[in-house]
Design a protein around this motif. Structure first.
Motif, mmCIF file in Angstrom:
data_model
loop_
_atom_site.group_PDB
_atom_site.id
_atom_site.type_symbol
_atom_site.label_atom_id
_atom_site.label_comp_id
_atom_site.label_asym_id
_atom_site.label_seq_id
_atom_site.Cartn_x
_atom_site.Cartn_y
_atom_site.Cartn_z
ATOM 1 N N UNK A 253 0.830 -1.209 0.000
ATOM 2 C CA UNK A 253 0.000 0.000 0.000
ATOM 3 C C UNK A 253 0.866 1.261 0.000
ATOM 4 N N UNK A 254 1.988 1.218 0.696
ATOM 5 C CA UNK A 254 2.896 2.366 0.686
ATOM 6 C C UNK A 254 3.463 2.600 -0.706
ATOM 7 N N UNK A 255 3.820 1.525 -1.403
ATOM 8 C CA UNK A 255 4.364 1.663 -2.753
ATOM 9 C C UNK A 255 3.317 2.234 -3.716
ATOM 10 N N UNK A 256 2.070 1.832 -3.547
ATOM 11 C CA UNK A 256 0.994 2.406 -4.368
ATOM 12 C C UNK A 256 0.833 3.902 -4.073
ATOM 13 N N UNK A 257 0.951 4.261 -2.806
ATOM 14 C CA UNK A 257 0.853 5.677 -2.440
ATOM 15 C C UNK A 257 2.015 6.474 -3.008
ATOM 16 N N UNK A 258 3.195 5.858 -3.076
ATOM 17 C CA UNK A 258 4.337 6.541 -3.687
ATOM 18 C C UNK A 258 4.145 6.697 -5.191
ATOM 19 N N UNK A 259 3.569 5.684 -5.826
ATOM 20 C CA UNK A 259 3.263 5.821 -7.252
ATOM 21 C C UNK A 259 2.350 7.024 -7.493
ATOM 22 N N UNK A 260 1.363 7.185 -6.646
ATOM 23 C CA UNK A 260 0.450 8.320 -6.774
ATOM 24 C C UNK A 260 1.177 9.638 -6.494
ATOM 25 N N UNK A 261 2.021 9.621 -5.457
ATOM 26 C CA UNK A 261 2.767 10.836 -5.111
ATOM 27 C C UNK A 261 3.672 11.265 -6.250
ATOM 28 N N UNK A 262 4.246 10.303 -6.948
ATOM 29 C CA UNK A 262 5.124 10.619 -8.079
ATOM 30 C C UNK A 262 4.376 11.413 -9.141
ATOM 31 N N UNK A 263 3.102 11.107 -9.342
ATOM 32 C CA UNK A 263 2.296 11.796 -10.350
ATOM 33 C C UNK A 263 1.970 13.232 -9.952
ATOM 34 N N UNK A 264 2.042 13.538 -8.670
ATOM 35 C CA UNK A 264 1.672 14.868 -8.203
ATOM 36 C C UNK A 264 2.747 15.918 -8.487
ATOM 37 N N UNK A 265 3.959 15.475 -8.778
ATOM 38 C CA UNK A 265 5.022 16.412 -9.146
ATOM 39 C C UNK A 265 5.335 17.401 -8.026
ATOM 40 N N UNK A 266 5.309 16.888 -6.791
ATOM 41 C CA UNK A 266 5.653 17.696 -5.632
ATOM 42 C C UNK A 266 6.429 16.818 -4.657
ATOM 43 N N UNK A 267 7.205 17.393 -3.755
ATOM 44 C CA UNK A 267 7.926 16.555 -2.799
ATOM 45 C C UNK A 267 6.946 15.838 -1.875
ATOM 46 N N UNK A 268 7.351 14.676 -1.380
ATOM 47 C CA UNK A 268 6.468 13.910 -0.508
ATOM 48 C C UNK A 268 7.152 13.579 0.816
ATOM 49 N N UNK A 269 6.310 13.383 1.820
ATOM 50 C CA UNK A 269 6.756 12.860 3.109
ATOM 51 C C UNK A 269 6.001 11.567 3.363
ATOM 52 N N UNK A 270 6.721 10.446 3.487
ATOM 53 C CA UNK A 270 6.135 9.164 3.821
ATOM 54 C C UNK A 270 6.547 8.782 5.229
ATOM 55 N N UNK A 271 5.560 8.607 6.095
ATOM 56 C CA UNK A 271 5.791 8.088 7.441
ATOM 57 C C UNK A 271 5.464 6.599 7.390
ATOM 58 N N UNK A 272 6.503 5.769 7.211
ATOM 59 C CA UNK A 272 6.340 4.321 7.105
ATOM 60 C C UNK A 272 6.524 3.741 8.497
ATOM 61 N N UNK A 273 5.421 3.583 9.202
ATOM 62 C CA UNK A 273 5.450 3.240 10.628
ATOM 63 C C UNK A 273 4.920 1.814 10.814
ATOM 64 N N UNK A 274 5.815 0.848 10.776
ATOM 65 C CA UNK A 274 5.403 -0.557 10.802
ATOM 66 C C UNK A 274 4.865 -0.971 12.174
ATOM 67 N N UNK A 275 3.887 -1.877 12.151
ATOM 68 C CA UNK A 275 3.479 -2.548 13.379
ATOM 69 C C UNK A 275 4.553 -3.539 13.819
ATOM 70 N N UNK A 276 5.275 -4.089 12.894
ATOM 71 C CA UNK A 276 6.388 -4.982 13.225
ATOM 72 C C UNK A 276 7.445 -4.204 14.006
ATOM 73 N N UNK A 277 8.039 -4.783 15.004
ATOM 74 C CA UNK A 277 7.988 -6.194 15.351
ATOM 75 C C UNK A 277 7.242 -6.422 16.686
ATOM 76 N N UNK A 278 6.203 -5.616 16.873
ATOM 77 C CA UNK A 278 5.351 -5.697 18.059
ATOM 78 C C UNK A 278 4.706 -7.087 18.159
ATOM 79 N N UNK A 279 4.421 -7.502 19.400
ATOM 80 C CA UNK A 279 3.675 -8.741 19.581
ATOM 81 C C UNK A 279 2.300 -8.612 18.922
ATOM 82 N N UNK A 280 1.649 -9.706 18.524
ATOM 83 C CA UNK A 280 2.013 -11.113 18.705
ATOM 84 C C UNK A 280 3.143 -11.533 17.773
ATOM 85 N N UNK A 281 3.936 -12.481 18.222
ATOM 86 C CA UNK A 281 5.075 -12.933 17.428
ATOM 87 C C UNK A 281 4.592 -14.022 16.480
ATOM 88 N N UNK A 282 3.917 -13.583 15.417
ATOM 89 C CA UNK A 282 3.419 -14.499 14.389
ATOM 90 C C UNK A 282 4.544 -14.870 13.430
#
Length: 333
Positions: free
Chosen positions: A234-263
């Motif tokens: 989903x982040x990569x899709x959002x970057x694809x869209x951001x690329x089309x906007x022709x403006x600088x972007x800020x991506x906050x990629x905030x993973x749930x990993x590696x929080x429990x549960x340890x799946x």
């Protein structure tokens, strides 16, 4: 990728100027990617943050962290808050925990998460988190730096864990803090499960089974897609869209990993089992490598799209990791 920044796990990094190359975009200011990992210890990587490798550095495989370090800088002398929400509130507002007074994790409105004590008188802290407007008690009100970026022309994307405001308060929604796109961010600081087989914590009717159910990823339910990978896609899709906007972007990629549960992330689990790890150790290692793959996928996107030399990457953890004694390693999954 040139002159990226790699920040020590568990610290708030410092932005420094980045040389930018001319491109077709009218606004030459650099893109910014803040890659935040949850509950990752400083040794939970093959990249040493000390003068020599430790036994844990030998155990895990994080080639993309190593790749980022070769192209940037490592900060190894700093500190973070000891738990999630205080760190994330500080990152959003620039205030430390003594000032914003969010000193424990936030979740439900007007409910503290402190354990009761017969010895200590607990402080009346801001257990509703942060907010961008007045009107909610026990909140710290501030304009986020993301709002400043948006106001100055950046396209702003939130992906993953938020956890800086309680349910039913303004702080629960990342869009209230300047993010134009919000992918799976809400009030909870954990997740019910990483597994799409369990619909990331939703029942057969699509209802959340707990407050920790991950929202907004319905298209990945029952597909075998680990939540770390779903967020990355989903982040990569959002970057694809951001690329089309022709403006600088800020991506906050905030993973749930590696929080429990340890799946178990089955893309990597068997490899670590073959190294002789217990089921739980191997599952934990698979969470780490899945996160590292996400970092590599994003770096690959930057290179493929000609944005690598005009992007600042900051890699950071929100607090320390888990205990790694024998009892932890052998506890059943």
């Amino acid at each position: 990728m040139n002159k990226n920044l790699l920040a020590l796990l568990g610290i708030a990094p410092v932005l420094t100027p980045l040389h930018t190359l001319a491109n077709d975009r009218p606004d030459p200011r650099p893109n910014i990617i803040f890659f935040l990992v949850d509950d990752m210890g400083w040794q939970d990587t093959s990249l040493p943050f000390w003068t020599e490798k430790t036994m844990y550095n030998e155990r895990y495989e994080t080639p993309n962290m190593e790749r980022l370090a070769r192209q940037g800088m490592m900060f190894t002398q700093a500190y973070a808050s000891s738990i999630s929400s205080p760190t994330r509130c500080s990152l959003m507002t620039g205030a430390n925990a003594a000032r914003h007074r969010v000193t424990n994790w936030t979740l439900q409105k007007n409910k503290t998460t402190d354990a009761q004590s017969e010895v200590l008188q607990l402080p009346d802290w801001n257990y509703n988190g942060i907010a961008q407007v007045e009107g909610t008690n026990h909140t710290f009100v501030a304009k986020s730096f993301v709002q400043y970026l948006k106001d100055s022309g950046y396209h702003t994307i939130h992906c993953g864990k938020a956890h800086w405001g309680a349910i039913d308060t303004p702080g629960e929604n990342p869009c209230h803090f300047g993010f134009e796109t919000n992918i799976a961010g809400h009030a909870a600081g954990g997740l019910a499960t990483y597994l799409s087989e369990l619909s990331y914590g939703h029942d057969e009717k699509g209802n959340p089974t707990s407050l920790m159910s991950v929202p907004g990823l319905e298209k990945y339910w029952k597909t075998g897609t680990f939540v770390t990978e779903a967020l990355t896609q989903e982040a990569l899709k959002a970057l694809d869209k951001a690329k089309e906007y022709n403006q600088p972007f800020y991506l906050y990629m905030s993973h749930y990993a590696i929080h429990i549960p340890i799946d178990k992330d089955m893309r990597f689990y068997d490899k670590y089992k073959k190294k002789g790890m217990s089921d739980k150790e191997a599952a934990y290692a698979s969470l780490i490598e899945g996160m590292d793959k996400s970092l590599g996928d994003i770096m690959d996107w930057l290179e493929k799209n000609g944005e690598a030399d005009n992007t600042i990457i900051l890699f950071c953890g929100d607090n320390g990791g888990y205990a790694t004694g024998k009892e932890w390693r052998d506890e059943p999954l």
